[in-house]
Motif scaffolding. Sequence first.
Motif, mmCIF file in Angstrom:
data_model
loop_
_atom_site.group_PDB
_atom_site.id
_atom_site.type_symbol
_atom_site.label_atom_id
_atom_site.label_comp_id
_atom_site.label_asym_id
_atom_site.label_seq_id
_atom_site.Cartn_x
_atom_site.Cartn_y
_atom_site.Cartn_z
ATOM 1 N N UNK A 177 0.718 -1.431 0.117
ATOM 2 C CA UNK A 177 0.367 0.498 0.230
ATOM 3 C C UNK A 177 0.678 1.532 0.472
ATOM 4 N N UNK A 178 2.183 1.455 -0.296
ATOM 5 C CA UNK A 178 3.301 2.160 -0.251
ATOM 6 C C UNK A 178 3.605 3.080 -1.560
ATOM 7 N N UNK A 179 4.415 3.667 -0.911
ATOM 8 C CA UNK A 179 4.787 4.646 -2.732
ATOM 9 C C UNK A 179 6.265 3.967 -3.318
ATOM 10 N N UNK A 180 6.553 3.774 -4.196
ATOM 11 C CA UNK A 180 7.954 3.811 -5.161
ATOM 12 C C UNK A 180 9.118 4.274 -4.362
ATOM 13 N N UNK A 181 10.269 4.385 -4.189
ATOM 14 C CA UNK A 181 10.844 5.073 -4.027
ATOM 15 C C UNK A 181 12.353 4.276 -4.168
ATOM 16 N N UNK A 182 13.328 4.878 -4.858
ATOM 17 C CA UNK A 182 14.676 4.917 -5.012
ATOM 18 C C UNK A 182 15.581 5.488 -4.480
ATOM 19 N N UNK A 183 16.701 5.127 -4.646
ATOM 20 C CA UNK A 183 17.937 5.283 -3.812
ATOM 21 C C UNK A 183 18.723 4.547 -4.662
ATOM 22 N N UNK A 191 26.861 4.483 0.910
ATOM 23 C CA UNK A 191 25.679 5.001 1.109
ATOM 24 C C UNK A 191 24.747 4.807 -0.092
ATOM 25 N N UNK A 192 23.332 4.458 0.494
ATOM 26 C CA UNK A 192 22.144 4.219 -0.779
ATOM 27 C C UNK A 192 21.180 5.821 -0.906
ATOM 28 N N UNK A 193 21.426 6.896 -1.281
ATOM 29 C CA UNK A 193 21.134 7.836 -0.825
ATOM 30 C C UNK A 193 19.959 8.060 -2.138
ATOM 31 N N UNK A 194 18.280 8.932 -1.071
ATOM 32 C CA UNK A 194 17.399 8.927 -1.212
ATOM 33 C C UNK A 194 17.096 9.834 -2.689
ATOM 34 N N UNK A 195 17.136 9.150 -4.121
ATOM 35 C CA UNK A 195 17.536 9.770 -5.442
ATOM 36 C C UNK A 195 15.990 10.716 -5.758
ATOM 37 N N UNK A 196 14.414 9.497 -6.396
ATOM 38 C CA UNK A 196 13.360 9.605 -6.556
ATOM 39 C C UNK A 196 12.468 9.040 -5.502
ATOM 40 N N UNK A 197 11.550 9.920 -5.232
ATOM 41 C CA UNK A 197 10.466 10.119 -4.329
ATOM 42 C C UNK A 197 9.299 9.873 -4.572
ATOM 43 N N UNK A 198 8.689 8.639 -4.937
ATOM 44 C CA UNK A 198 7.085 8.102 -4.927
ATOM 45 C C UNK A 198 7.144 8.604 -6.070
ATOM 46 N N UNK A 199 7.413 7.587 -6.405
ATOM 47 C CA UNK A 199 7.825 7.487 -8.474
ATOM 48 C C UNK A 199 6.267 7.188 -8.975
ATOM 49 N N UNK A 200 5.570 7.751 -9.805
ATOM 50 C CA UNK A 200 4.750 7.635 -10.827
ATOM 51 C C UNK A 200 6.024 6.674 -12.213
ATOM 52 N N UNK A 201 4.788 5.786 -13.180
ATOM 53 C CA UNK A 201 5.171 5.537 -13.762
ATOM 54 C C UNK A 201 3.716 6.331 -14.713
ATOM 55 N N UNK A 202 4.199 6.561 -16.066
ATOM 56 C CA UNK A 202 2.767 7.214 -16.963
ATOM 57 C C UNK A 202 2.088 6.123 -17.200
ATOM 58 N N UNK A 253 13.216 -1.259 -15.510
ATOM 59 C CA UNK A 253 13.859 -0.253 -14.307
ATOM 60 C C UNK A 253 13.415 1.583 -15.788
ATOM 61 N N UNK A 254 14.177 1.030 -16.707
ATOM 62 C CA UNK A 254 13.856 1.933 -17.206
ATOM 63 C C UNK A 254 12.397 2.890 -17.856
ATOM 64 N N UNK A 255 11.320 0.875 -17.824
ATOM 65 C CA UNK A 255 9.909 1.739 -18.194
ATOM 66 C C UNK A 255 9.800 2.274 -17.040
ATOM 67 N N UNK A 256 9.837 2.420 -16.485
ATOM 68 C CA UNK A 256 9.283 2.611 -15.459
ATOM 69 C C UNK A 256 9.288 3.935 -14.867
ATOM 70 N N UNK A 257 10.617 3.962 -15.696
ATOM 71 C CA UNK A 257 10.852 5.955 -14.915
ATOM 72 C C UNK A 257 10.531 6.756 -16.458
#
Length: 341
Positions: A177-183, A191-202, A253-257
């Motif tokens: 039920x959560x969002x998708x986040x990328x690090x 460290x993995x640093x948060x770089x993509x917050x609440x990813x939405x795919x078109x 991953x590419x298609x998601x973004x």
Amino acid sequence: MYGMVTIERHIIEQERDQPGASGMLSELLYDIALSCKIIQREVTRAGLIELLGKTGDINIQGETVAKLDEYANDVLVRTLSQGQRVCLIGSEEVDDMIVPAESATVGKYVVAFDPLDGSSNIDANVSIGTIFSIFRRRSPLGGQPTREDLLQPGNELVAAGYVVYGSSTMLVYTTKGGTVNGFTYDPSVGEFLRSHIAIRTPDRGHIYSVNEGNTESWEPGVEDFVKRLKHADPDLGRPYTSRYIGSLVADFHRNLLYGGVFLYPRSMSGGRKGRGKLRLLYEAMPLAMVAVNAGGAAHSGDQPVLDIVPTELHQRTPLFIGSRLDVEEVLACMQAANGKR
Ligand code: FDP
């Protein structure tokens, strides 16, 4: 420029929003992130330390095992077994379920993973990845885990995600039920640093990814769909662009973004007649959870991937995954073709 939110801090922040959480899932996610840091270190040095090439063994899928696959599998199994969080592990590389002696009776979670996806690309330095699924244990604590702990449908996943080892290393995950986040991994700080917050795919993409060499064996309707995508239609952004790495995690991953659809249909001929290629538990299901939580869709052609109840550990499935409207359209084409038969 990324904020300085490490994956550890992000996981802890998420946990705070879950009243009553014991922290075990957070620790487990952190164990997976740690394993992937170790794997990425070896992936980037593989050519130098003779980890490229094959071990000479054949895995359960009938494929020759690449040395890095085996290494990645060992790192994940060891890290997850040492924590007291996991009662059962399923790996794409290992025939049977793995029961970690240390935590079989106390671990609350079950993990399934593909330690190194896209392994046929390893020796050519093409992007590869690790994909993981996490379920809550079903059998009672205190006893031995059972097969049913692992054979759960995707709707029961508590978390899932992947790491892509590419031009940079990135970990993407989501929880129920959560969002998708990328690090993104920053090697200078480790460290993995948060770089993509609440990813939405078109909702609709402009990329399609499929192995067109298999066109003759695709199930009915898939070729009609791909033909449509190639046909100029400016209102729908067509023709689409074709992109196929042959490494699921990287293509996904590419298609998601960017927006797009990945297709691996059922084969109508050859050794895999009547079946798909990709594994339900280690590949299709975890990526389906990510796609759906990002606003996309994932279907097997028969049902939504997250509804499939696995009956075997290494079960394969056809997969249509990515932007929602594109997935709906390929399903409509398949339905129309089946209606004509
Ligand atoms: P690989 O065989 O290199 O391990 O499931 C495995 C997988 O790669 C996926 O990562 C990839 O999308 C797919 O198989 C590629 O299959 P084809 O070579 O049949 O296109």
